[in-house]
Structure formats: C-alpha cells, structure tokens
Design an enzyme around this catalytic site. Structure first.
Site, PDB file in Angstrom:
ATOM      1  N   LEU A  14       0.983  -1.219  -0.136  1.00 52.80           N
ATOM      2  CA  LEU A  14       0.063  -0.081   0.056  1.00 52.80           C
ATOM      3  C   LEU A  14       1.049   1.039   0.070  1.00 52.80           C
ATOM      4  O   LEU A  14       1.511   1.660   1.045  1.00 52.80           O
ATOM      5  CB  LEU A  14      -0.926  -0.078   1.100  1.00 52.80           C
ATOM      6  CG  LEU A  14      -1.782  -1.295   1.275  1.00 52.80           C
ATOM      7  CD1 LEU A  14      -2.651  -1.628   2.569  1.00 52.80           C
ATOM      8  CD2 LEU A  14      -2.622  -1.557   0.131  1.00 52.80           C
ATOM      9  N   SER A  17       0.663   6.329  -3.888  1.00 50.55           N
ATOM     10  CA  SER A  17      -0.131   6.834  -4.694  1.00 50.55           C
ATOM     11  C   SER A  17      -1.193   5.625  -5.097  1.00 50.55           C
ATOM     12  O   SER A  17      -2.360   5.809  -5.459  1.00 50.55           O
ATOM     13  CB  SER A  17       0.805   6.723  -5.954  1.00 50.55           C
ATOM     14  OG  SER A  17       1.908   8.085  -5.933  1.00 50.55           O
ATOM     15  N   ALA A  19      -2.142   1.121  -4.610  1.00 58.63           N
ATOM     16  CA  ALA A  19      -2.020  -0.093  -4.033  1.00 58.63           C
ATOM     17  C   ALA A  19      -1.417  -1.235  -5.128  1.00 58.63           C
ATOM     18  O   ALA A  19      -2.120  -1.197  -6.144  1.00 58.63           O
ATOM     19  CB  ALA A  19      -3.355  -0.649  -3.251  1.00 58.63           C
ATOM     20  N   GLY A 102      10.394   2.689   6.396  1.00 58.25           N
ATOM     21  CA  GLY A 102       9.071   2.343   5.814  1.00 58.25           C
ATOM     22  C   GLY A 102       8.691   1.078   5.666  1.00 58.25           C
ATOM     23  O   GLY A 102       9.732   0.198   5.366  1.00 58.25           O
ATOM     24  N   GLN A 103       7.465   0.726   5.845  1.00 56.52           N
ATOM     25  CA  GLN A 103       7.381  -0.872   5.700  1.00 56.52           C
ATOM     26  C   GLN A 103       7.442  -1.385   4.345  1.00 56.52           C
ATOM     27  O   GLN A 103       7.925  -2.280   4.142  1.00 56.52           O
ATOM     28  CB  GLN A 103       5.869  -1.021   6.243  1.00 56.52           C
ATOM     29  CG  GLN A 103       5.466  -0.835   7.479  1.00 56.52           C
ATOM     30  CD  GLN A 103       4.095  -1.217   7.932  1.00 56.52           C
ATOM     31  OE1 GLN A 103       3.262  -1.624   7.003  1.00 56.52           O
ATOM     32  NE2 GLN A 103       3.867  -1.017   9.438  1.00 56.52           N
ATOM     33  N   ASP A 104       7.547  -0.549   3.162  1.00 57.33           N
ATOM     34  CA  ASP A 104       7.751  -0.692   1.906  1.00 57.33           C
ATOM     35  C   ASP A 104       9.195  -1.250   1.852  1.00 57.33           C
ATOM     36  O   ASP A 104       9.483  -2.133   1.061  1.00 57.33           O
ATOM     37  CB  ASP A 104       7.312   0.197   0.980  1.00 57.33           C
ATOM     38  CG  ASP A 104       7.668   1.484   1.207  1.00 57.33           C
ATOM     39  OD1 ASP A 104       8.198   1.721   2.286  1.00 57.33           O
ATOM     40  OD2 ASP A 104       7.585   2.299   0.139  1.00 57.33           O
TER      41      ASP A 104
HETATM   42  N1  LIG Z   1       0.119   3.048 -15.212  1.00 61.99           N
HETATM   43  C1  LIG Z   1       0.441   3.851 -14.349  1.00 61.99           C
HETATM   44  N2  LIG Z   1      -0.350   4.669 -13.686  1.00 61.99           N
HETATM   45  C2  LIG Z   1       0.248   5.590 -12.795  1.00 61.99           C
HETATM   46  N3  LIG Z   1       1.316   5.849 -12.603  1.00 61.99           N
HETATM   47  C3  LIG Z   1       2.404   5.093 -13.157  1.00 61.99           C
HETATM   48  C4  LIG Z   1       1.912   3.929 -14.413  1.00 61.99           C
HETATM   49  N4  LIG Z   1       2.986   3.506 -14.449  1.00 61.99           N
HETATM   50  C5  LIG Z   1       4.152   3.916 -13.907  1.00 61.99           C
HETATM   51  N5  LIG Z   1       3.739   5.085 -12.899  1.00 61.99           N
HETATM   52  C6  LIG Z   1       4.358   5.889 -12.262  1.00 61.99           C
HETATM   53  O1  LIG Z   1       4.532   4.997 -10.832  1.00 61.99           O
HETATM   54  C7  LIG Z   1       4.483   5.943  -9.819  1.00 61.99           C
HETATM   55  C8  LIG Z   1       3.860   5.210  -8.628  1.00 61.99           C
HETATM   56  O2  LIG Z   1       4.517   4.192  -8.396  1.00 61.99           O
HETATM   57  P1  LIG Z   1       4.315   3.171  -7.355  1.00 61.99           P
HETATM   58  O3  LIG Z   1       5.248   2.302  -7.157  1.00 61.99           O
HETATM   59  O4  LIG Z   1       2.794   2.785  -7.445  1.00 61.99           O
HETATM   60  O5  LIG Z   1       4.132   4.392  -6.013  1.00 61.99           O
HETATM   61  P2  LIG Z   1       3.598   4.000  -4.587  1.00 61.99           P
HETATM   62  O6  LIG Z   1       4.325   2.799  -4.024  1.00 61.99           O
HETATM   63  O7  LIG Z   1       4.267   5.463  -4.069  1.00 61.99           O
HETATM   64  O8  LIG Z   1       2.456   4.049  -4.606  1.00 61.99           O
HETATM   65  C9  LIG Z   1       3.851   7.308 -10.398  1.00 61.99           C
HETATM   66  O9  LIG Z   1       4.334   8.252  -9.891  1.00 61.99           O
HETATM   67  C10 LIG Z   1       4.207   7.279 -11.976  1.00 61.99           C
HETATM   68  O10 LIG Z   1       5.284   8.071 -12.215  1.00 61.99           O
HETATM   69  C1  LIG Z   2       9.838   7.103   1.929  1.00 65.64           C
HETATM   70  C2  LIG Z   2       8.244   6.608   1.721  1.00 65.64           C
HETATM   71  C3  LIG Z   2       7.206   7.768   1.821  1.00 65.64           C
HETATM   72  C4  LIG Z   2       8.269   5.947   0.329  1.00 65.64           C
HETATM   73  O1  LIG Z   2       6.830   5.735  -0.189  1.00 65.64           O
HETATM   74  P1  LIG Z   2       5.922   5.333  -1.524  1.00 65.64           P
HETATM   75  O2  LIG Z   2       6.916   6.581  -2.388  1.00 65.64           O
HETATM   76  O3  LIG Z   2       6.741   4.080  -2.096  1.00 65.64           O
HETATM   77  O4  LIG Z   2       4.627   5.544  -1.393  1.00 65.64           O
HETATM   78  C5  LIG Z   2       8.206   5.416   2.658  1.00 65.64           C
HETATM   79  O5  LIG Z   2       8.978   4.375   2.715  1.00 65.64           O
HETATM   80  C6  LIG Z   2       7.958   6.016   4.067  1.00 65.64           C
HETATM   81  O6  LIG Z   2       7.101   6.642   4.539  1.00 65.64           O
HETATM   82  N1  LIG Z   2       9.172   5.926   4.819  1.00 65.64           N
HETATM   83  C7  LIG Z   2       9.271   6.201   6.315  1.00 65.64           C
HETATM   84  C8  LIG Z   2      10.601   7.054   6.384  1.00 65.64           C
HETATM   85  C9  LIG Z   2      11.814   6.043   6.345  1.00 65.64           C
HETATM   86  O7  LIG Z   2      11.708   5.183   5.423  1.00 65.64           O
HETATM   87  O8  LIG Z   2      12.717   6.453   7.147  1.00 65.64           O
HETATM   88  K   LIG Z   3       9.240   4.275  -3.195  1.00 63.98           K
END
Ligand SMILES: Nc1ncnc2c1ncn2[C@@H]1O[C@H](COP(=O)(O)OP(=O)(O)O)[C@@H](O)[C@H]1O
Ligand SMILES: CC(C)(COP(=O)(O)O)[C@@H](O)C(=O)NCCC(=O)O
Ligand SMILES: [K+]
EC number: 2.7.1.33
Length: 267
Positions: A14, A17, A19, A102-104
C-alpha cells in the site's frame, strides 16, 4: 531465507499513490501484479475470494485496509499479517531509526534477500578484487527510496528522494509559469522546449542521481548492482547505464517472506 509457506497468500503493498496486489500459491505468482487506486478495496477483496486466499499480508506507508475489510477477512478464518512498529527488523540493519523505516522498504529488503541470497561463505580472495555481492535497491514510486545491502545481507541505510511526478508537480506548484507535463519518453541529453526541459530535468535528473550514487558506492562495494522496482522502475532500467535488474514483484515477494517468518513463529 525462508521457504515460502505452501498456501495461498495475497500480498498487498500500500503505497502513497497506488495499492499493488498479487496472489502467490506457495512461492509462485498465481497471476499478474494488480495496481489499484484508493479506495477500491473491492479489488483486493475479489482476489481473496476468487483465489481462496488463506493469508493476507500487507505493508503500508499510506492507507491500511479498512477495519471492516480486515474484520471480514479475519471472520472468514483468513490470517491477516502486517509489520508491527517497534518489532525488531527481520534483517541486520545499521539504520539508526529502524522504528521509522518504511514498511515498503522493509519488505523490499526481504524481497531482495530472497531473490539474491547473500554470500556468507568466507572470501577466497582478499577484497576489494572480489565481487562483494552488494545490492542497491531502488523503489521508484511517489518517492524514490534507495536501500544498500552489503554482500552479507546487512542493510547499511539508504536515501529518500522525490519521485518523478513529485518533481514535475513541485516545479509547477512552486513557480508562477511552469506547466506540469506528464512523464514521457525523453531523448538526448538536453531539452529543447519548456516541456522537454522539465521532463529532462525531472526524469533524466533521477537517472543521473542513481548513476551518481552507484559510482559513489562502487569503490567500497565492488560488483554492486541496482535492483529496481516501483512504478517508474521499468523505464529507469532502460535508461540506466549501470548494472541493474528489474524486479517488479520485489516488495510483494518480501511480504511473502514475512508470511513465512510469521507462520514459522506461530507454530
Ligand atoms: N500505469 C501507471 N499509472 C500511474 N502511474 C504510473 C503508471 N506506470 C508508472 N507510473 C509511475 O509510477 C509511480 C507510482 O509508483 P508506485 O510504485 O505505485 O508508487 P507508490 O508505491 O508510492 O504508490 C507514479 O508516480 C508514476 O510516475
Ligand atoms: C519514503 C516513503 C514515503 C516511500 O513511500 P512510497 O513512495 O513508496 O509511497 C516510505 O517508505 C516512508 O514513509 N518511509 C518512512 C521513512 C523512512 O523510511 O525512513
Ligand atoms: K518508493
């Protein structure tokens, strides 16, 4: 690394931008990675129902699945697993604030350790001639995060930098006259119009940033390789002129590892 559990697992990443969701049967993807917008949680719920999912594991830096949905899954005897703030990281790390990592990023490190198992055998030739096996994880989403793993699988830290859309939007928001172009293919080294200058600055600027970081780290980490994931991973992999591999499922695969750790600790 853990052997993936022999069951059906929905992994949910999650982000800020979007999920991202995928179903694994054992260690194998049972279908494509599905990207959905908030709050379209029915997409995740549909995957759970259609695949007879037993485990749901998620990482969140934004919206957690709504309480009603988690209650529904739990009532249907599905195991819901997530990272708990304050628990020790599931890998060695030098990050001084592990509780705010960050969890991701945690899941991406687990995914990288599973995809590229660290070499813990003693060196046969003295470093630095030996390939260190170090990896620089690049998750290019809303923000771009980098996470450095040395050859033994220790997380040495990383950077947080604005993502491509954030760069383009910031230049529009913080100026009087600049437009906000959509990201698009960029050719050549310099822009020739306002829109192409913005794209070159935002998109190629990120490429140069990552190449610069690679060359800055390389002397201490010979054989370093970038491992790319996130929404902007694919075009970055094409543009980068340093060693890299593209792993769109890196975070989701890391979540699968987390499920194995959780199930092992439970039994
Ligand atoms: N089909 C798509 N729709 C929207 N954004 C996309 C798409 N393909 C690539 N992107 C890019 O991916 C980014 C979002 O990547 P994503 O890894 O899902 O982000 P997050 O983990 O932060 O939600 C957007 O900022 C955009 O630049
Ligand atoms: C840096 C992030 C905002 C990236 O999130 P994403 O761009 O994948 O939505 C996320 O990993 C986060 O909130 N991290 C916490 C701060 C840290 O990792 O130290
Ligand atoms: K990221």
């Amino acid at each position: 690394m853990e052997t993936p559990v022999r069951s059906t697992t929905l992994a949910l990443d999650l982000g800020n931008s979007f999920a991202k969701a995928a179903v694994f049967v054992g260690g194998a993807l049972a279908g494509p990675i599905v990207r959905f917008e908030y709050p379209n949680w029915e997409v995740a719920d549909g995957l759970v129902t259609n695949h007879g999912v037993e485990n749901i594991v998620y990482s969140s830096v934004a919206n957690v699945p709504p309480r009603e949905l988690m209650d529904k899954w739990t009532k249907a005897q599905r195991r819901v697993i997530s990272l708990q703030a304050g628990n020790p990281l599931p890998f060695p790390s030098r990050y001084a604030t592990p509780e705010t990592l960050g969890q991701d990023r945690i899941a991406a490190v687990l995914g990288c350790l599973a995809s590229f198992p660290p070499n813990t055998a003693p060196a046969t030739t003295p470093t630095p001639a030996r390939d260190s096996g170090a990896k620089l994880i690049v998750d290019a989403g809303t923000c771009v995060t980098t996470d450095l793993l040395d050859g033994t699988g220790t997380h040495l830290g990383g950077n947080i930098s604005p993502g491509v859309r954030m760069r383009l939007r910031a230049m529009h928001e913080f100026t009087a006259k600049l437009p906000e172009p959509e990201p698009a293919a960029v050719e050549g080294a310099v822009g020739s119009t306002t829109v192409s200058a913005l794209r070159h600055g935002a998109q190629l600027g990120l490429v140069y940033e990552l190449e610069g970081l690679y060359f800055r780290l390389l002397p201490a980490h010979p054989g370093l390789e970038l491992v790319l994931t996130g929404g902007d991973g694919e075009w970055l992999a094409e543009k980068l002129s340093v060693p890299c591999s593209l792993r769109p499922d890196l975070v989701l695969r890391g979540l699968l590892q987390l499920t194995s750790i959780y199930v092992r600790n439970e039994s």
